[in-house]
Every structure is written in structure tokens, then in C-alpha cells.
Design an enzyme around this catalytic site. Sequence first.
Site, PDB file in Angstrom:
ATOM      1  N   LYS A  43       0.973  -1.321  -0.090  1.00  0.00           N
ATOM      2  CA  LYS A  43       0.017   0.051  -0.081  1.00  0.00           C
ATOM      3  C   LYS A  43       0.956   1.292   0.079  1.00  0.00           C
ATOM      4  O   LYS A  43       2.219   1.096   0.158  1.00  0.00           O
ATOM      5  CB  LYS A  43      -1.035   0.137   1.070  1.00  0.00           C
ATOM      6  CG  LYS A  43      -0.238   0.025   2.536  1.00  0.00           C
ATOM      7  CD  LYS A  43      -1.135  -0.559   3.833  1.00  0.00           C
ATOM      8  CE  LYS A  43      -0.275  -0.421   5.211  1.00  0.00           C
ATOM      9  NZ  LYS A  43      -1.005  -0.903   6.169  1.00  0.00           N
ATOM     10  N   TYR A 269      14.828  31.339   6.031  1.00  0.00           N
ATOM     11  CA  TYR A 269      13.563  32.213   6.646  1.00  0.00           C
ATOM     12  C   TYR A 269      13.701  32.427   8.020  1.00  0.00           C
ATOM     13  O   TYR A 269      14.252  31.147   8.683  1.00  0.00           O
ATOM     14  CB  TYR A 269      12.467  31.394   6.005  1.00  0.00           C
ATOM     15  CG  TYR A 269      12.129  31.419   4.700  1.00  0.00           C
ATOM     16  CD1 TYR A 269      12.001  32.588   3.932  1.00  0.00           C
ATOM     17  CD2 TYR A 269      12.003  30.161   3.810  1.00  0.00           C
ATOM     18  CE1 TYR A 269      11.841  32.641   2.545  1.00  0.00           C
ATOM     19  CE2 TYR A 269      11.526  30.203   2.719  1.00  0.00           C
ATOM     20  CZ  TYR A 269      11.487  31.228   1.862  1.00  0.00           C
ATOM     21  OH  TYR A 269      11.348  31.283   0.773  1.00  0.00           O
TER      22      TYR A 269
HETATM   23  C1  LIG Z   1      -0.167  -1.842   6.748  1.00  0.00           C
HETATM   24  C2  LIG Z   1      -0.695  -3.297   7.106  1.00  0.00           C
HETATM   25  C3  LIG Z   1       0.055  -4.211   7.507  1.00  0.00           C
HETATM   26  C4  LIG Z   1       1.542  -4.200   7.580  1.00  0.00           C
HETATM   27  O1  LIG Z   1       2.137  -3.465   8.905  1.00  0.00           O
HETATM   28  P1  LIG Z   1       3.473  -3.353   9.066  1.00  0.00           P
HETATM   29  O2  LIG Z   1       3.621  -2.945  10.395  1.00  0.00           O
HETATM   30  O3  LIG Z   1       4.192  -2.440   8.157  1.00  0.00           O
HETATM   31  O4  LIG Z   1       4.222  -4.634   8.862  1.00  0.00           O
HETATM   32  C5  LIG Z   1      -0.493  -5.644   7.795  1.00  0.00           C
HETATM   33  N1  LIG Z   1      -1.628  -5.750   7.759  1.00  0.00           N
HETATM   34  C6  LIG Z   1      -2.675  -4.455   7.719  1.00  0.00           C
HETATM   35  C7  LIG Z   1      -4.060  -4.726   7.913  1.00  0.00           C
HETATM   36  C8  LIG Z   1      -2.116  -3.372   7.174  1.00  0.00           C
HETATM   37  O5  LIG Z   1      -2.994  -2.226   7.261  1.00  0.00           O
END
Ligand SMILES: *Cc1c(COP(=O)(O)O)cnc(C)c1O
Length: 377
Positions: A43, A269
Site C-alpha cells: 500500500k 527564513y
Molecule cells: C499496513 C498493514 C500491514 C503491514 O504492517 P507493518 O507494520 O508495516 O508490517 C499488515 N496488515 C494490515 C491490515 C495493514 O494495514
Amino acid sequence: MTGAVALRTTRYRPTVATIDLEAIRHNVAVLKPPGVEAMAVVKANGYGHGAAAVARAALEGGATWLGVALVEEGLALRDAGLAAPILMLTEFPPGSEEEGLRGGLTPTLYTNGGMARLGERAFSVRPSIRPHVKVDTGMHRVGLPPEEAVPFLRRLRVAGLEVDGLWTHLALAEEPDRPFTQTQLARFDRVVAEARAAGFHPRYVHAANSAATMAHPRSHYDMVRLGVAMYGLSPGRDLPGMDELRPAMSWTTAVSTVKRVGAGEAISYGQHYRLDRDSTIATLPVGYADGYRRALSERGTVLIRGRRYPVAGTVTMDQVMVDCGDDPVEEGDEVVLMGRQGDQRVSAEDLASWIGTIPYEVVCGVSERVSRKYVGS
Ligand SMILES: *Cc1c(COP(=O)(O)O)cnc(C)c1O
């Protein structure tokens, strides 16, 4: 027309995030428990690393599933030619069911509305679809209350859909000393046992994120969902096996301008950084629009010629200044914002700690304006 202007690939700008795909393959191979499948969570454009390239490397490293947060992310992976199963980690948003199903995305379900919308579409678009059902065992983000899981599976069957996965998500896996993960897993075990007793046999029972994969073997079930650790970043402090992982992203630029500035003058700045001695100031072509966060003003450190130099004054949108004292620094010198140079290293964990966040947000925050360069493919 959306009004968005696609960025051209950077040709003139030295600010680049380099992604080591061999590190992704290595990390998946190290993290995947024997006899358990691994889902590569890609993602948010693969946590900023580039979803399609990471997905390919993760599959080469032994992953069999991909996980995404958005229908758009899943469809983009299909457009890039990835054929592996892709799980949506939330329900399809209303209206996206048909496109999501046509794209071959595996839906997660946890509401009656979601089931109804999917059921209608599945029949005409993809009757063979087998969703995963999510149970909320204590994270309280999305998911069915545990006691509603079996009735939900029954209604799902009546609607013509057979469950293929039963899963939950852990809220505290990165703190193995605290007992709540055991509470969540006990609640989850009860749901799995009730589902089996009621005649449901999902192929996939899954609960573990990176931290749980590393610290809670009892959470592995049939599949682990690898996110941050697959990118070589730490989900928390002192997790077992962290030393074996390799960070996949490094972030570099090059000095664009060097000048000598006199004692008493102030940099950037707001004039917050005033020199009490003459100093050499190097300007770098990276700023908060690239994800080099403004909060790094006077907190960040960069590497040039194997030495550490502090950010001088406020980070601006496109440029940042660093104070090199009396050291020799030249235009064109490589600058490491994140990664190794000589025997020095700036980690995503360092950047996160300087601005009070977590490494996840650091890598996700490297903006689209920064070209990704791939090595190790
Ligand atoms: C993002 C996510 C993961 C991965 O989590 P990490 O802590 O990055 O390993 C696993 N399961 C779900 C449902 C997630 O949203």
C-alpha cells in the site's frame, strides 16, 4: 482533465531515492516463516518505494500474496502486469465493487452493507470470488465484533459467497512485553474455532504484521502480512531478527551551491540560525516538498564526504542549507539524506526520531517529486 500535471522523469536533478530490490528479496526470505505464506503489503506505493517494483521483488523473494489499501492501488498493480492474488485490506468503497472484481482483487468484508454490495456484483462479474473476512479483536479500526463473525459467515454463504480467509490485525505487536497481543490472539483463536465448528474452513487464517512476524510466532497461522520490515525498517524497538534485515531505500542529493558566510549572519527564513563564526554553507536541492520535512529544521543531519553536518536554519520548500564549518565541500559532492556514506549512516529511524514520528511516515513521505532509481533487479 484532472488538472494534474504528470512529472517528467528527473534528468537534471540529483535528488533521488534509490531502492535496492535485492534487499526486498532478502528481507522477505529472512522474514517468511517456514511453511507459512507471506503477503507483501505494498500500500501507499510500496511505503514510498514503488509498489510494482517492490511487489515483483517480494514475489521473487518468496511472497505469494500482495496487500493494498485502495482499489486504485490494486488495479495499478494489475496494470503493471502483476498476476499474484491481491487482498484489499479494507472493504471495497461503495461503487468500486465491479471494477475491483474485474481487476481480480480479493475483497475483505466486515459489514452487512459491504457484503450486500459485493454479493450483487459478484454474481454477474466474478462468481468464483472468495472473500476474506476481517474480525476486530481489539484494534477497533475496522472489522466484525468477534461474536458476529460466525453469523456473518453464514449470511455470506447464503449470499453465495464462500469465505477463503479469516483475519485480524494487532494493535500492539511491536511491544512484545505487553500482554494485549495475547488477548487479541486468544479472541481470534476462539473465532477461528467457532467458525470451524460451524463448518467453515477458510484456507487462510492470518493476523501477523511485521512486528508480530518477528516477535510472536504464535500469530503466524497460514500467512504473515509483511510491511515495514520487508522494507528493512524497524516496526519498533528491540525486535528479534532486526539485525538481519537491510534497509531498501536510500535518499541522496548533491551540493548545488557552496558559499562562505560571515559571523553574525543568519541562514534561511526567519533567521533562526545565526553564525557565531565564519562558516561554509552548502545548499542542497531538496526541501519539504520532497518530503524532507520542515520539522527537520535545525534537527536534521546529512552526510557529505563521510561526515555529519547539521541542517542550518529552516528547511524551505525546494532547498535546504547545511553548516559545514571550515571543512572542504564542493558543488556536486554527494549528500546522503538517508542511508550510508563511508562508515556513517542516517537511518529512517534517525529521521523519524528527530521529528517525533515513526520510520513508516518517513519513507511514505518521500514525495512523488523524488525520482526512484532501482538497483539489484
Ligand atoms: C499496513 C498493514 C500491514 C503491514 O504492517 P507493518 O507494520 O508495516 O508490517 C499488515 N496488515 C494490515 C491490515 C495493514 O494495514
